[in-house]
Enzyme design. Sequence first.
Site, PDB file in Angstrom:
ATOM      1  N   SER A  62       0.864  -1.175   0.000  1.00 48.22           N
ATOM      2  CA  SER A  62       0.000   0.000   0.000  1.00 48.22           C
ATOM      3  C   SER A  62       0.906   1.232   0.000  1.00 48.22           C
ATOM      4  O   SER A  62       1.865   1.295  -0.772  1.00 48.22           O
ATOM      5  CB  SER A  62      -0.943  -0.020   1.198  1.00 48.22           C
ATOM      6  OG  SER A  62      -1.861   1.054   1.146  1.00 48.22           O
ATOM      7  N   TYR A 121      -5.214   8.531  -6.850  1.00 50.01           N
ATOM      8  CA  TYR A 121      -4.267   7.579  -6.266  1.00 50.01           C
ATOM      9  C   TYR A 121      -4.741   7.155  -4.877  1.00 50.01           C
ATOM     10  O   TYR A 121      -4.699   5.975  -4.523  1.00 50.01           O
ATOM     11  CB  TYR A 121      -2.886   8.214  -6.188  1.00 50.01           C
ATOM     12  CG  TYR A 121      -1.789   7.267  -5.774  1.00 50.01           C
ATOM     13  CD1 TYR A 121      -1.457   6.166  -6.555  1.00 50.01           C
ATOM     14  CD2 TYR A 121      -1.076   7.472  -4.589  1.00 50.01           C
ATOM     15  CE1 TYR A 121      -0.432   5.298  -6.174  1.00 50.01           C
ATOM     16  CE2 TYR A 121      -0.055   6.608  -4.209  1.00 50.01           C
ATOM     17  CZ  TYR A 121       0.258   5.526  -5.005  1.00 50.01           C
ATOM     18  OH  TYR A 121       1.264   4.668  -4.623  1.00 50.01           O
ATOM     19  N   LYS A 145      -5.659   3.369  -3.184  1.00 51.39           N
ATOM     20  CA  LYS A 145      -4.973   2.902  -1.985  1.00 51.39           C
ATOM     21  C   LYS A 145      -5.917   2.783  -0.794  1.00 51.39           C
ATOM     22  O   LYS A 145      -5.814   1.835  -0.003  1.00 51.39           O
ATOM     23  CB  LYS A 145      -3.803   3.838  -1.647  1.00 51.39           C
ATOM     24  CG  LYS A 145      -2.659   3.766  -2.641  1.00 51.39           C
ATOM     25  CD  LYS A 145      -2.072   2.358  -2.736  1.00 51.39           C
ATOM     26  CE  LYS A 145      -0.866   2.286  -3.652  1.00 51.39           C
ATOM     27  NZ  LYS A 145      -0.332   0.916  -3.804  1.00 51.39           N
TER      28      LYS A 145
END
Length: 275
Positions: A135, A149, A153
Amino acid sequence: MTIRTWFITGVNSGFGRELAEQLLARGERVAGTVRREGSVDDLRDKYGDMFWVGRLDVTDLARVREVVDAAFAALGGIDVVVINAGYGLFGAAEEFTDDQVVHQITTNLLGSIQTARAALPHLRAQGGGRIIQISSVAGLAAHPGASLYHAGKWGVEGFMEALAAEVAPFGVEVTLVEPGGARTSFAGSSLRLSRPLSAYDGTPAAAVRAFKDVAVPVPGDPAKVAAKIIAGADVRPAPLRLVLGSDCHHAATAALRKRLAEVEAQRATAAETDA
């Protein structure tokens, strides 16, 4: 030292490459995936049968299962599955094209989910194993210019945390690795930027535009990060999160404290909707 067999997506660069090199040098077996043929021929030539390679673009979700199945069949079992493949896409949310949105989420989120799902029947059948999801500090703290993004995640964080509880009865453990900034190829070949809109000039979201043009100092040493991940695979019980990098620890604790303070401040008003 325990000799294990590892499956790692994206071994051609970054943490994936560093992990593969260290593991093979230790005498452990590695099954790695690459998008481009020939990108790890040096490792294949050096380590021979110790290094199995499959061609995989994780956006091809059906192909993910085929490659995972093939790796387990070829190696007779896999102890540790490292889900590493991904890339960064930065810019203001409004600046992305629809295709960029779909490709980023498919790569960073759906590809990770599908890899874990493909490995689980094998891990259950063999009585256990470890899933390690790479991660990021971006999965714990959010910043302008990284909304998409973060979406991938943060999605991975929720999926893997729930999955850890689901698969624990089968002896399968899950660890989320939370690296801060590290001196990998991420800021080069693994980083993409949106096409800028002038409306965002001078706003917080525009700061990410300098990523490819300005050398930003980062504290993380990729070799040390990989070594910590490898060592973490031996820890029992498995840590749900492995925080790596002083910058990650600082950003994550600040973000979590702020979030907790916001939630705690609403204790009384939250109860107003109780029946």
